[in-house]
Design a protein around this motif. Structure first.
Motif, short mmCIF file in Angstrom:
data_model
loop_
_atom_site.label_atom_id
_atom_site.label_comp_id
_atom_site.label_asym_id
_atom_site.label_seq_id
_atom_site.Cartn_x
_atom_site.Cartn_y
_atom_site.Cartn_z
N PHE A 1 -21.14 -32.50 -13.38
CA PHE A 1 -21.14 -31.73 -12.14
C PHE A 1 -22.54 -31.30 -11.67
O PHE A 1 -22.76 -31.08 -10.49
N GLY A 2 -23.47 -31.18 -12.61
CA GLY A 2 -24.83 -30.80 -12.22
C GLY A 2 -25.42 -31.77 -11.21
O GLY A 2 -26.15 -31.36 -10.30
N ALA B 1 -23.67 -33.63 -9.04
CA ALA B 1 -22.99 -33.46 -7.76
C ALA B 1 -23.57 -32.25 -7.02
O ALA B 1 -23.75 -32.27 -5.80
N LEU B 2 -23.90 -31.21 -7.77
CA LEU B 2 -24.55 -30.04 -7.18
C LEU B 2 -25.86 -30.45 -6.53
O LEU B 2 -26.17 -30.07 -5.39
N LEU C 1 -10.42 -32.94 -15.64
CA LEU C 1 -11.33 -31.89 -16.09
C LEU C 1 -11.10 -31.57 -17.56
O LEU C 1 -12.05 -31.31 -18.31
N LEU D 1 -13.83 -31.63 -20.50
CA LEU D 1 -14.09 -30.48 -21.37
C LEU D 1 -13.96 -30.88 -22.84
O LEU D 1 -14.73 -30.44 -23.70
N PRO E 1 -18.27 -30.04 -22.98
CA PRO E 1 -18.10 -28.97 -21.99
C PRO E 1 -19.28 -28.86 -21.02
O PRO E 1 -19.12 -28.38 -19.90
N VAL F 1 -19.23 -29.96 -17.20
CA VAL F 1 -18.72 -29.17 -16.07
C VAL F 1 -19.62 -27.98 -15.76
O VAL F 1 -19.28 -27.15 -14.92
N THR F 2 -20.78 -27.89 -16.38
CA THR F 2 -21.75 -26.84 -16.01
C THR F 2 -22.75 -27.40 -15.01
O THR F 2 -22.81 -28.62 -14.82
N PRO F 3 -23.54 -26.52 -14.37
CA PRO F 3 -24.56 -27.05 -13.46
C PRO F 3 -25.78 -27.62 -14.20
O PRO F 3 -26.72 -28.06 -13.56
N PHE F 4 -25.78 -27.59 -15.53
CA PHE F 4 -27.02 -27.89 -16.24
C PHE F 4 -27.09 -29.28 -16.85
O PHE F 4 -28.04 -29.60 -17.57
N THR G 1 -32.63 -28.03 -14.94
CA THR G 1 -32.94 -26.63 -14.68
C THR G 1 -32.67 -26.29 -13.22
O THR G 1 -32.66 -27.18 -12.36
N ALA G 2 -32.48 -24.98 -12.96
CA ALA G 2 -32.26 -24.55 -11.59
C ALA G 2 -33.46 -24.89 -10.71
O ALA G 2 -33.31 -25.30 -9.56
N VAL H 1 -33.40 -28.79 -9.91
CA VAL H 1 -32.34 -29.15 -8.97
C VAL H 1 -32.65 -28.56 -7.58
O VAL H 1 -32.49 -29.23 -6.56
#
Lengths: 480, 118
Positions: free
Chosen positions: A75-76, A78-79, A215, A219, A223, A226-229, A236-237, A240
């Motif tokens: 998911f990171g 996709a973000l 999902l 998981l 896991p 499914v985090t943004p990382f 990292t924030a 991204v």
């Protein structure tokens, strides 16, 4: 390779051909040839404008590379991809009506025409033309290689034949139809991207047993998916977020986007386009990357990112539907390539030949030259793409971010800051490209400086350069 | 840009195209929207997504941080741009048209027989 997959692809190619021909028939309906051939006579309506912006911008990476990375990272990624929604409204709103009005007043057909009129400087025009021709020519070649490879993998033809089919189909409609054919085919290609995305999303969700089940599988596997990382926790924030510059707001400096913001018919077309563009960009980016993520439990163990989408389409859909879906990445590559081809051609014909070599060339000669250069460029790109030289692959690395760092401030501040002048513009362009290349090598060697994407620091430096250069030499406000 | 020299002196002699005032406002809207978009995207992604995975909840099957940041964020931006296009942004001619005057009294130096009032 399954014949059922091929039929929709062949129908797609024929349809694109037909549209190109129809567009070329519309040419010469009043106005000058140059305006018509390189800018579609400034007649784009809202829908076509939105689609040509989305399709030009959305390339192989939106349909193959990006979802492939999402497959690995989760998911990171996709973000990260969703930072592109901003392009749908930002470019049109920020350049906006002032740019449309001024480009009409200056009779500008290319981005460089605008820069030339704004800064009244041959040096700015030449430097820009060189940057566009060199970098976008390389980018175009890289996309052609991608197009050839895609046909090769879908049809089982050898690379040369596949590239030939790709080259001929693009070349014919761009050469005869010019910008209008590019925009109209982009609209159809954009629609195919939307439909293909939707079909494949539904197919993948069904194959995976519904989103909650998918999902749960993710998981169970890891896991972090499914985090943004990212799968290994390394996104990292800051990194991204820096994509907000590279694939978000920085896009306002890309010549292929800028030229579209002077091609629309009316302010109403622009209003409609920014709503449609936002919705279509978001829809494609969100769903294509979700497909990449959802594909992981459905088809585990794919090693090469670019193959995720083709393999998954063939796995979860009946072959004729897979053919329709796989026309989408094809459409994405074509719609990027055709735009770059007509842009590089306009840089050579309008910005170099007519500006510096023979300003008083008769219309007939300009016509022959425009068709000729577009065709010859295409043939050169085809020959180079057969065995791409290392230099082109190298230059392509800078084509996107480098051009953004070079042009964002000369365009945006040139439009809104009256104290901006040619010294600032020149310094900004040189600083932008120079620092981009330098930081690229630094990042390759030592990891990302400040933890952000390469483009970030050059964009800041070129801003400083623009302001310093403009204020240091001569302070004379420009009258719009 | 330079606070020590206000625009006033030179704008007396050089009248700005009346359309540019609207255009400037709309460019600022674009910038404001991008900043809002970024804050929404970043806030939900790293605010909610920064929790341990066990604490995530799922909406329509998607992790909550992603749903709010990217799905709702995208839908919200779509609605905002549609509202902008329909109700906020101003229609104007893009070709140079000397008869276009959003504020006729300010432009007495040009022939102003045909304003938008007519």
């Amino acid at each position: 390779m399954n014949i059922g997959v091929l039929i929709p692809l062949i129908i797609f190619l024929i349809a694109i051909f037909a549209i190109g021909f129809i567009a070329s028939k519309q040419m010469g309906s009043g106005g000058s040839f140059l305006q018509d051939y390189f800018l579609g006579g400034r007649e784009l309506g809202g829908f076509v404008l939105a689609m040509t912006m989305v399709a030009t911008y959305g390339s192989a990476s939106s349909f193959l590379g990006g979802p492939g990375t999402a497959y690995t990272v989760g998911f990171g990624w996709a973000l990260l991809a969703m930072t592109q929604v901003v392009t749908g409204y930002f470019v049109l709103l920020v350049l906006g009506k002032k740019f449309a009005i001024l480009s009409r007043r200056y009779d500008a057909v290319t981005m460089i025409d605008f820069l030339k009129a704004r800064y009244n400087s041959p040096a700015v025009a030449i430097l820009s033309a060189i940057a566009i021709i060199v970098f976008l020519f390389s980018a175009m070649t890289a996309q052609w290689v991608g197009g050839g490879r895609l046909i090769e993998s879908l049809t089982g033809l050898n690379y040369t034949t596949a590239l030939f089919i790709f080259a001929v189909s693009v070349l014919v409609y761009v050469t005869i139809g010019g910008f209008r054919a590019v925009a109209l085919t982009d609209a159809v290609q954009g629609a195919i991207m939307v439909v293909g995305t939707l079909i494949l999303l539904i197919g993948v969700i069904i194959a995976g047993g519904g989103v909650p089940a998918i999902l749960q599988d993710l998981l169970n596997e890891n896991p972090r998916l499914v985090t943004p990382f990212g799968a290994d926790g390394s996104l990292t924030a800051a990194y991204v977020s820096s994509f907000w510059i590279l694939v978000g707001v920085g896009v306002v400096g890309l010549p292929q986007m800028v030229v579209r913001t002077m091609s629309y018919k009316s302010s109403r077309a622009m209003h409609r386009a920014l709503a449609i563009g936002t919705i279509v960009t978001g829809f494609i980016m969100l769903n294509m990357h979700l497909i990449g993520i959802f594909a992981r439990p459905v088809m585990p163990g794919i090693e090469v990112g670019d193959k995720v989408i083709p393999l998954v389409a063939l796995e979860v859909l009946p072959s004729w539907l897979a053919g329709i879906v796989l026309a989408a990445p094809m459409a994405a590559i074509m719609s990027t390539v055709d735009s770059l081809l007509i842009l590089v051609s306009s840089a050579i014909v309008k910005d170099v030949y007519l500006n510096f070599i023979k300003p008083d060339a008769p219309e007939k000669k300009v016509k022959i030259l425009s068709f000729g250069i577009t065709g010859v460029l295409g043939i050169i790109v085809f020959l180079l793409a057969l065995q791409p030289p290392d230099l082109l692959i190298f230059l392509n690395l800078f084509a996107f971010g480098g051009l953004e760092a070079a042009f964002i401030w000369p365009i945006v501040l040139g439009l809104y800051w009256k104290h901006g002048n040619k010294y600032g513009a020149l310094l900004s362009m040189i600083t932008g490209i120079g620092s981009y290349i330098a930081i690229h090598f630094y990042n390759q060697e030592y990891g990302n400086l400040l933890g952000v994407h390469t483009v970030t620091i050059p964009v800041v430096l070129s801003l400083i350069a623009y302001i310093l250069g403009s204020l240091a030499v001569k302070r004379e406000p420009f009258r719009f | 840009m330079r606070p020590d020299t206000p625009n006033a002196p030179q704008s007396d002699e050089h009248k700005q195209d009346p359309r540019f005032k609207t255009a400037h406002k709309e460019a600022w809207i674009g910038l404001a929207l991008a900043i809002f978009n970024f804050i929404w995207w970043f806030g939900f992604a790293y605010g909610l997504g920064g929790r341990p995975v066990e604490e995530y909840t799922y909406i329509l099957g998607l992790p909550d941080w992603f749903f709010w940041s990217c799905v709702v964020g995208f839908i919200l931006m779509s609605i905002i741009t549609v509202v902008l296009a329909k109700f906020v942004l101003t229609d104007m001619p893009l070709d140079d048209d000397p008869t276009y005057h959003p504020n006729p009294p300010n432009f007495s130096d040009k022939p102003a027989q045909k304003g938008p009032k007519s």
